[in-house]
Structures are given as structure tokens and as C-alpha cells.
Design a protein around this motif. Structure first.
Motif, short mmCIF file in Angstrom:
data_model
loop_
_atom_site.label_atom_id
_atom_site.label_comp_id
_atom_site.label_asym_id
_atom_site.label_seq_id
_atom_site.Cartn_x
_atom_site.Cartn_y
_atom_site.Cartn_z
N TRP A 36 0.83 -1.20 0.00
CA TRP A 36 0.00 0.00 0.00
C TRP A 36 0.87 1.25 0.00
CZ3 TRP A 36 -5.31 -0.43 -0.11
CH2 TRP A 36 -5.84 -1.70 0.20
N ARG A 38 0.10 5.71 -0.03
CA ARG A 38 -0.94 6.70 0.18
C ARG A 38 -0.46 8.07 -0.31
NH1 ARG A 38 -0.92 7.21 6.84
NH2 ARG A 38 1.05 8.38 7.03
N ARG A 45 3.54 10.86 -2.90
CA ARG A 45 3.07 9.52 -2.58
C ARG A 45 4.01 8.90 -1.54
NH1 ARG A 45 1.30 6.40 -7.77
NH2 ARG A 45 -0.45 7.84 -7.57
N ASP A 90 -3.28 10.70 8.80
CA ASP A 90 -3.41 9.50 7.98
C ASP A 90 -4.40 9.71 6.83
OD1 ASP A 90 -3.29 7.61 11.01
OD2 ASP A 90 -1.68 7.84 9.54
N ALA A 92 -5.78 10.36 3.45
CA ALA A 92 -5.14 10.23 2.14
C ALA A 92 -5.94 9.27 1.28
CB ALA A 92 -3.72 9.71 2.28
N TYR A 94 -5.54 5.83 -0.44
CA TYR A 94 -4.69 4.65 -0.25
C TYR A 94 -4.79 3.76 -1.48
CZ TYR A 94 -3.89 5.81 4.62
OH TYR A 94 -3.49 6.43 5.79
N GLY A 116 -7.38 3.30 -5.91
CA GLY A 116 -7.32 3.94 -4.60
C GLY A 116 -8.66 4.03 -3.89
#
Length: 123
Positions: A36, A38, A45, A90, A92, A94, A116
Motif C-alpha cells: 500500500w 498513500r 506519494r 493518515d 489520504a 490509499y 485507490g
């Protein structure tokens, strides 16, 4: 045609948890690492986590160590990201990734990317 389809994103409050899933299809993923990344608005990124084909090797970005856990179910061609103690930073989109024989943090090496799923953490 290889497809990686993410699900599980949403809006949560700080301190809560979410589990993301990524279902892979279109080929045999033997020996493929999956992971992963994000990306938040206006930011580069960022590597989140990756896991080896057999699941014995995992790597995490520094900002998520101790809070996120990556796992996979090869019978289902699915990789998961359990996210605990979520923070507003956190927030974002993903994206799921896959690459044969690689499970590291270099985004340039990943062959396949999903579209995503949005994760939003409110304070």
C-alpha cells in the motif's frame, strides 16, 4: 488485464480503526509482493506497507509502524491493511500495489496500481 480493486475506505474519527482490502485479479500472483501507498493532497506519494508472497516478510513506513498491520490471503488473492489508532495525518487516498519478487518501499518498482480508496480521519 491485471486489476487491483481497493475497498474499505471511509470517514472515521481520530483513534478509530479501519481495514482496507485489495482484491487482485487477471493473472496468477505467485511470487508477487503486494502493498500500500498513500497520497494526501499536495504531498508526495508515501510508502505505507508491503508484504512478501508467503507473508513472512513485512515492511512498514515509519509513520505507521506499530499502528498498521498488513496481511494477505493468497487463496483469495487479497491483501489487507488493518489501520488502528488513526490520526488526522493518515488522511489520504490509499492505493494497492503489486510487483513480482519485490516488497519494498520504492514506488518506482511496482508494476500494478489500484485506483485507490479515500480514508479521512477527523479530529
Amino acid at each position: 488485464q491485471v486489476q487491483l480493486v481497493e475497498s474499505g475506505g471511509g470517514l472515521v474519527q481520530a483513534g478509530e480503526s479501519l481495514r482496507l482490502s485489495c482484491a487482485a485479479s487477471g493473472r496468477t500472483f505467485s511470487n508477487y509482493g503486494m502493498g500500500w501507498f498513500r497520497q494526501a493532497p499536495g504531498k508526495e506519494r508515501e510508502f505505507v506497507a508491503a508484504i512478501s508472497w508467503g507473508g513472512s516478510i513485512t515492511n512498514y513506513g515509519d509513520s505507521v509502524k506499530g499502528r498498521f498491520t498488513i496481511s494477505r490471503d493468497n487463496a483469495k488473492n487479497t491483501v489487507y491493511l488493518q489501520m488502528n489508532s488513526l490520526k488526522p495525518e493518515d488522511t489520504a487516498v490509499y492505493c494497492c500495489v503489486a510487483k513480482d519478487n519485490y516488497w519494498g518501499p520504492d514506488k518506482r518498482l511496482y508494476s500494478f496500481w489500484g485506483q485507490g480508496t479515500q480514508v479521512t480521519v477527523s479530529s
